[in-house]
Design an enzyme around this catalytic site. Structure first.
Site, PDB file in Angstrom:
ATOM      1  N   LYS A  18       0.860  -1.185   0.000  1.00  0.00           N
ATOM      2  CA  LYS A  18       0.000   0.000   0.000  1.00  0.00           C
ATOM      3  C   LYS A  18       0.894   1.232   0.000  1.00  0.00           C
ATOM      4  O   LYS A  18       1.699   1.433   0.907  1.00  0.00           O
ATOM      5  CB  LYS A  18      -0.893  -0.014   1.241  1.00  0.00           C
ATOM      6  N   ARG A  74       1.380   9.986   5.510  1.00  0.00           N
ATOM      7  CA  ARG A  74       1.591   8.613   5.961  1.00  0.00           C
ATOM      8  C   ARG A  74       2.883   8.004   5.413  1.00  0.00           C
ATOM      9  O   ARG A  74       3.034   6.797   5.340  1.00  0.00           O
ATOM     10  CB  ARG A  74       0.414   7.735   5.522  1.00  0.00           C
ATOM     11  N   LYS A 101      -2.188  -1.551  -3.777  1.00  0.00           N
ATOM     12  CA  LYS A 101      -3.057  -0.378  -3.704  1.00  0.00           C
ATOM     13  C   LYS A 101      -2.241   0.880  -3.832  1.00  0.00           C
ATOM     14  O   LYS A 101      -1.225   0.985  -3.147  1.00  0.00           O
ATOM     15  CB  LYS A 101      -3.762  -0.400  -2.345  1.00  0.00           C
ATOM     16  N   SER A 105     -10.134   5.709  -4.361  1.00  0.00           N
ATOM     17  CA  SER A 105     -11.055   6.832  -4.506  1.00  0.00           C
ATOM     18  C   SER A 105     -10.597   7.838  -5.566  1.00  0.00           C
ATOM     19  O   SER A 105     -11.404   8.303  -6.369  1.00  0.00           O
ATOM     20  CB  SER A 105     -11.238   7.522  -3.156  1.00  0.00           C
ATOM     21  N   TYR A 143     -15.086   1.401  -6.440  1.00  0.00           N
ATOM     22  CA  TYR A 143     -16.336   2.151  -6.281  1.00  0.00           C
ATOM     23  C   TYR A 143     -17.209   2.024  -7.527  1.00  0.00           C
ATOM     24  O   TYR A 143     -18.351   2.449  -7.521  1.00  0.00           O
ATOM     25  CB  TYR A 143     -16.014   3.625  -5.969  1.00  0.00           C
TER      26      TYR A 143
END
Ligand code: PBG
Length: 326
Positions: A197, A220, A251, A277, A316
């Site tokens: 990730k 992060r 991801k 997203s 999504y």
């Protein structure tokens, strides 16, 4: 000879021929729908940066899950938006916390007909927005955070999750969660590890969806991966597999097709890719301007992710794609 003997265009002549020789097929079985459930609201709340996606109430969540089941989708992954946030994210393992009650609702509604996954992290539940406990030095304390993750895994298992999906990128998180699950009598529950990730700029709309702002304009990069690196992702994957991951994830998806392909070459466990997203929002925004055909681009991107080597895709677009593909 004016042209090669075998003309490659011959097999592209008709839609039926193209279908027959297609190497990759995206099907509804490949899709997992990410869903948001928010505590303390009476009506679903639209998420401006994720057109068509909402923060659900408990009731509208179940309605959406049933609708997705009707479309043939077999997996969902749940994210909670609590009203109360604190330094350690304690609502994340509260048995009456928003995700736990929603997991139970979904479980009751669909039984074993769908795979109900639980994202395991604390960023939606902490007041500082980090994925773990922030130590005195301002850094996220890896091992202290693992203890929180163990509590969450048990709470989610007891609420009926079928798959536990840790996304916090702490070292040793898979081993800690596996031990907690086994110790609590949940040996049968698989772990889908968000192994590779990246600290991506593509998570912006998600943070709107879960009302997360990282304190002090932070980021992060101290725990999620640096996007300059691909080999490092394979180290992450090897560690997670050694710790007991049943499935691994890459991801985001489209910017990391090389990582998906490299992962495919080193493991035979199922690989998930998260079309995140920002990837969804970019397609939607360009389509809304009439600059691209959103449906075609979505299909092209998701098929590319599968072609790269993914077995399942969190997206999504799941509901829309299920309609397109049927
Ligand atoms: C962390 C988490 C994030 C996403 C999934 N799990 C956000 C982050 O790491 O900042 C992002 C998913 C998306 O952008 O669609 N709990």
């Amino acid at each position: 000879m004016p042209f090669p003997q075998r003309r490659l265009r011959r097999l592209r002549r008709t839609p039926a021929l193209r279908r027959l020789v297609a190497e990759t097929r995206l099907t509804v079985d490949d899709l997992v729908a990410p869903l948001f459930v928010r505590e303390g609201i009476d009506e679903p709340q639209p998420i401006v940066s994720l057109p068509g996606v909402v923060q659900h109430t408990r009731v509208s969540l179940v309605e959406e899950v049933l609708r997705l089941r009707g479309l043939g989708i077999s997996g969902i992954i749940l994210f909670g938006v609590p009203t109360k946030k604190d330094a350690v994210g304690s609502e994340a393992w509260n048995p009456d916390g928003v995700v736990q009650v929603a997991l139970r609702d979904c479980r009751d509604a669909v039984g074993d007909e769908m795979v109900v996954m639980a994202d395991l992290c604390v960023d939606e539940y902490t007041d500082h927005g980090h994925c773990g406990i922030v130590g005195a030095d301002g850094d996220v304390d890896n091992d202290a955070t693992l203890e929180l993750y163990s509590h969450i895994a048990l709470a989610q298992a007891e609420a009926g999750a079928d798959v536990i999906a840790p996304s916090g990128m702490m070292d040793g998180q898979v081993a800690a969660i596996r031990a907690a699950l086994d110790g609590g009598g949940h040996e049968h529950l698989p772990i889908l590890a968000y192994s590779a990730k990246y600290a991506s700029g593509l998570y912006g709309p998600f943070r709107d969806a879960v009302d997360v702002t990282i304190a002090g304009g932070g980021n992060r990069k101290g725990y999620q991966q640096d996007w300059h690196n691909a080999r490092e992702a394979l180290e992450e994957i090897r560690f997670d597999l050694a710790e007991g991951a049943d499935m691994i994830m890459v991801k985001p998806a489209v910017t990391y097709l090389d990582v998906i392909t490299a992962a495919r070459a080193i493991t035979d466990v199922p690989i998930a890719a998260y079309h995140v997203s920002g990837e969804y929002a970019m397609v939607k925004a360009a389509a809304a301007n009439g600059w691209i055909d959103g449906e075609v681009v979505a299909l092209e991107q998701l098929t590319a992710v599968k072609r790269a080597g993914a077995d399942m895709i969190l997206t999504y677009f799941a509901g829309e794609m299920a309609e397109t593909l049927s």
